[in-house]
Design an enzyme around this catalytic site. Structure first.
Site, PDB file in Angstrom:
ATOM      1  N   GLU A 127       0.801  -1.241   0.000  1.00  0.00           N
ATOM      2  CA  GLU A 127       0.000   0.000   0.000  1.00  0.00           C
ATOM      3  C   GLU A 127       0.829   1.284   0.000  1.00  0.00           C
ATOM      4  O   GLU A 127       0.567   2.198   0.777  1.00  0.00           O
ATOM      5  CB  GLU A 127      -0.953  -0.006   1.197  1.00  0.00           C
ATOM      6  CG  GLU A 127      -1.905  -1.185   1.187  1.00  0.00           C
ATOM      7  CD  GLU A 127      -2.922  -1.140   2.334  1.00  0.00           C
ATOM      8  OE1 GLU A 127      -2.812  -0.284   3.212  1.00  0.00           O
ATOM      9  OE2 GLU A 127      -3.843  -1.982   2.314  1.00  0.00           O
ATOM     10  N   ASN A 169       2.131  -5.085  -3.238  1.00  0.00           N
ATOM     11  CA  ASN A 169       0.721  -5.399  -2.975  1.00  0.00           C
ATOM     12  C   ASN A 169      -0.057  -4.111  -2.687  1.00  0.00           C
ATOM     13  O   ASN A 169       0.409  -3.253  -1.937  1.00  0.00           O
ATOM     14  CB  ASN A 169       0.670  -6.313  -1.739  1.00  0.00           C
ATOM     15  CG  ASN A 169      -0.679  -6.942  -1.473  1.00  0.00           C
ATOM     16  OD1 ASN A 169      -1.264  -7.556  -2.373  1.00  0.00           O
ATOM     17  ND2 ASN A 169      -1.179  -6.812  -0.249  1.00  0.00           N
ATOM     18  N   HIS A 205     -10.279  -5.983  -2.357  1.00  0.00           N
ATOM     19  CA  HIS A 205     -11.353  -5.771  -1.374  1.00  0.00           C
ATOM     20  C   HIS A 205     -12.469  -5.067  -2.136  1.00  0.00           C
ATOM     21  O   HIS A 205     -12.387  -3.876  -2.423  1.00  0.00           O
ATOM     22  CB  HIS A 205     -10.854  -4.918  -0.207  1.00  0.00           C
ATOM     23  CG  HIS A 205      -9.803  -5.598   0.606  1.00  0.00           C
ATOM     24  ND1 HIS A 205     -10.074  -6.751   1.330  1.00  0.00           N
ATOM     25  CD2 HIS A 205      -8.498  -5.316   0.816  1.00  0.00           C
ATOM     26  CE1 HIS A 205      -8.962  -7.130   1.944  1.00  0.00           C
ATOM     27  NE2 HIS A 205      -7.997  -6.288   1.649  1.00  0.00           N
ATOM     28  N   GLU A 232      -6.129 -10.609  -1.370  1.00  0.00           N
ATOM     29  CA  GLU A 232      -6.943 -10.383  -0.165  1.00  0.00           C
ATOM     30  C   GLU A 232      -8.424 -10.322  -0.507  1.00  0.00           C
ATOM     31  O   GLU A 232      -9.182  -9.509   0.032  1.00  0.00           O
ATOM     32  CB  GLU A 232      -6.515  -9.086   0.548  1.00  0.00           C
ATOM     33  CG  GLU A 232      -5.042  -9.045   0.891  1.00  0.00           C
ATOM     34  CD  GLU A 232      -4.632  -7.801   1.672  1.00  0.00           C
ATOM     35  OE1 GLU A 232      -5.497  -7.070   2.201  1.00  0.00           O
ATOM     36  OE2 GLU A 232      -3.408  -7.558   1.757  1.00  0.00           O
ATOM     37  N   ASP A 234     -12.168 -10.195  -0.918  1.00  0.00           N
ATOM     38  CA  ASP A 234     -13.454 -10.277  -0.229  1.00  0.00           C
ATOM     39  C   ASP A 234     -14.408  -9.336  -0.945  1.00  0.00           C
ATOM     40  O   ASP A 234     -13.980  -8.366  -1.567  1.00  0.00           O
ATOM     41  CB  ASP A 234     -13.362 -10.032   1.291  1.00  0.00           C
ATOM     42  CG  ASP A 234     -12.654  -8.756   1.709  1.00  0.00           C
ATOM     43  OD1 ASP A 234     -12.454  -7.855   0.865  1.00  0.00           O
ATOM     44  OD2 ASP A 234     -12.317  -8.643   2.905  1.00  0.00           O
TER      45      ASP A 234
HETATM   46  C1  XIL Z   1      -6.387  -6.086   8.215  1.00  0.00           C
HETATM   47  C2  XIL Z   1      -6.756  -7.252   9.107  1.00  0.00           C
HETATM   48  O1  XIL Z   1      -7.690  -8.045   8.430  1.00  0.00           O
HETATM   49  C3  XIL Z   1      -7.320  -6.759  10.427  1.00  0.00           C
HETATM   50  O2  XIL Z   1      -7.479  -7.850  11.327  1.00  0.00           O
HETATM   51  C4  XIL Z   1      -6.396  -5.719  11.038  1.00  0.00           C
HETATM   52  O3  XIL Z   1      -7.020  -5.172  12.193  1.00  0.00           O
HETATM   53  C5  XIL Z   1      -6.089  -4.612  10.051  1.00  0.00           C
HETATM   54  O4  XIL Z   1      -5.534  -5.182   8.882  1.00  0.00           O
HETATM   55  N1  XIL Z   1      -4.996  -4.449   3.600  1.00  0.00           N
HETATM   56  C6  XIL Z   1      -4.022  -5.294   4.064  1.00  0.00           C
HETATM   57  C7  XIL Z   1      -4.293  -6.180   5.233  1.00  0.00           C
HETATM   58  O5  XIL Z   1      -2.964  -5.397   3.443  1.00  0.00           O
HETATM   59  O6  XIL Z   1      -3.146  -6.384   6.008  1.00  0.00           O
HETATM   60  C8  XIL Z   1      -5.398  -5.616   6.089  1.00  0.00           C
HETATM   61  O7  XIL Z   1      -5.708  -6.580   7.097  1.00  0.00           O
HETATM   62  C9  XIL Z   1      -6.612  -5.286   5.256  1.00  0.00           C
HETATM   63  C10 XIL Z   1      -6.285  -4.241   4.222  1.00  0.00           C
END
Ligand code: XIL
Length: 298
Positions: A127, A169, A205, A232, A234
């Protein structure tokens, strides 16, 4: 094929999930994890705040449990994440300049060395680009150490673990847009200058829509000579959930260099977005329509 892991493997891909070592005492979670997934990633336990709570004092307990679980169950491990502006330990948040740069290098070296040979892909930098139309870097303490911090991170990771694929990422990179194009230009520059980068992770996401050029965006990165991974995934619950999961799965399969998909949790109740029920299994561990859509698409 009757499981995600078998169906993905038949296509030469992995299918992964984020988990946490404290979930290993939850029988339902573990049963689904072991049955359906052949890759795992630590939702939090390999992050900077978890692995180096005090400067130069490392704790690998949670991550080591994940790695052991993966080995015992025929799974590979994604490493997440060596450096990120978020979830830094307090001591690192308070550093700047050369002290922070050196702390970053030490962190990457120690963590990647500890896990050398056990991680199939590392999110080396997470990020680092800004949202919106600038296409530029996000402001952060790391960015303020100098624009070259990302390439330094990748070179450091390569030296510590030459066997892991090294990934950049990020999120909101689901189509061709200013942010994904900024990353694309960085990857192209890294490849041209020999900075070691092997893969780009698309967090994915997602809400209730999906960019129409999702697959084309993956493909343009692959055409630079890097692997791409959905890291990641969802998707907000709604009438479009199953079809978005299906389209993401099909997009990955259509891109030769898309090597695998990871969902960011197992059951809706495990999710960081649990209010949106964004995963493939409901809170009782039942398969949702989104699960069936993914399995059928694989
Ligand atoms: C999130 C986790 O799911 C949570 O449990 C934590 O509190 C915060 O981080 N991008 C990412 C992940 O790269 O590491 C993040 O994970 C979600 C967004």
């Amino acid at each position: 094929n009757t499981t995600l892991r078998a169906a993905a493997a038949a296509k030469g891909r992995y299918f992964g999930a984020a988990t946490s070592s404290f979930m290993f005492s939850d029988t339902q979670h573990v049963t689904i994890l072991n049955r359906e997934f052949n890759s795992i990633v630590a939702e939090n336990e390999m992050k900077w705040d978890a692995t180096e709570p005090n400067q130069n004092q490392f704790t690998f307990t949670g991550g080591d449990r994940l790695v052991a679980h993966a080995r015992a169950n025929g799974m590979s491990v994604r490493g997440h994440a060596l450096v990120w502006h978020a979830q830094q330990p307090r001591w690192a948040q308070n550093l700047s300049g050369t002290a922070l740069r050196n702390a970053m290098i030490n962190h990457i070296t120690r963590v990647a060395t500890h896990y050398r040979g056990q991680i199939h892909s590392w999110d080396v930098v997470n990020e680092a680009f800004a949202d919106g139309g600038s296409g530029g870097r996000r402001d952060s303490n790391l960015q303020r150490t100098g624009n070259d911090w990302i390439e330094v991170a990748f070179r450091t990771a390569r030296a510590a673990d030459p066997t892991a694929k090294l990934c950049y990422n990020d999120y909101n990179t689901d189509g061709v847009n200013a942010k994904s194009t900024g990353i694309y230009n960085m990857v192209r520059d890294f490849k041209a200058r020999g900075v070691p980068i092997d893969c780009v992770g698309f967090q994915s996401h997602l809400g209730t829509g999906l960019a129409s050029d999702y697959q084309a965006n993956l493909q343009r990165f692959a055409d630079l000579g890097v692997d791409v991974q959905i890291t990641e995934l969802d998707v907000a619950q709604g009438s479009s959930q199953a079809s978005i999961y299906e389209r993401v799965t099909r997009a990955c399969l259509a891109v030769t260099r898309c090597t695998g998909i990871t969902v960011w949790g197992v059951r809706d109740s495990d999710s960081w977005r649990r209010g949106e029920n964004p995963l493939l299994f409901d809170g009782n561990g039942n398969k949702k329509p989104a699960y069936t859509a993914v399995l059928n698409a694989l």
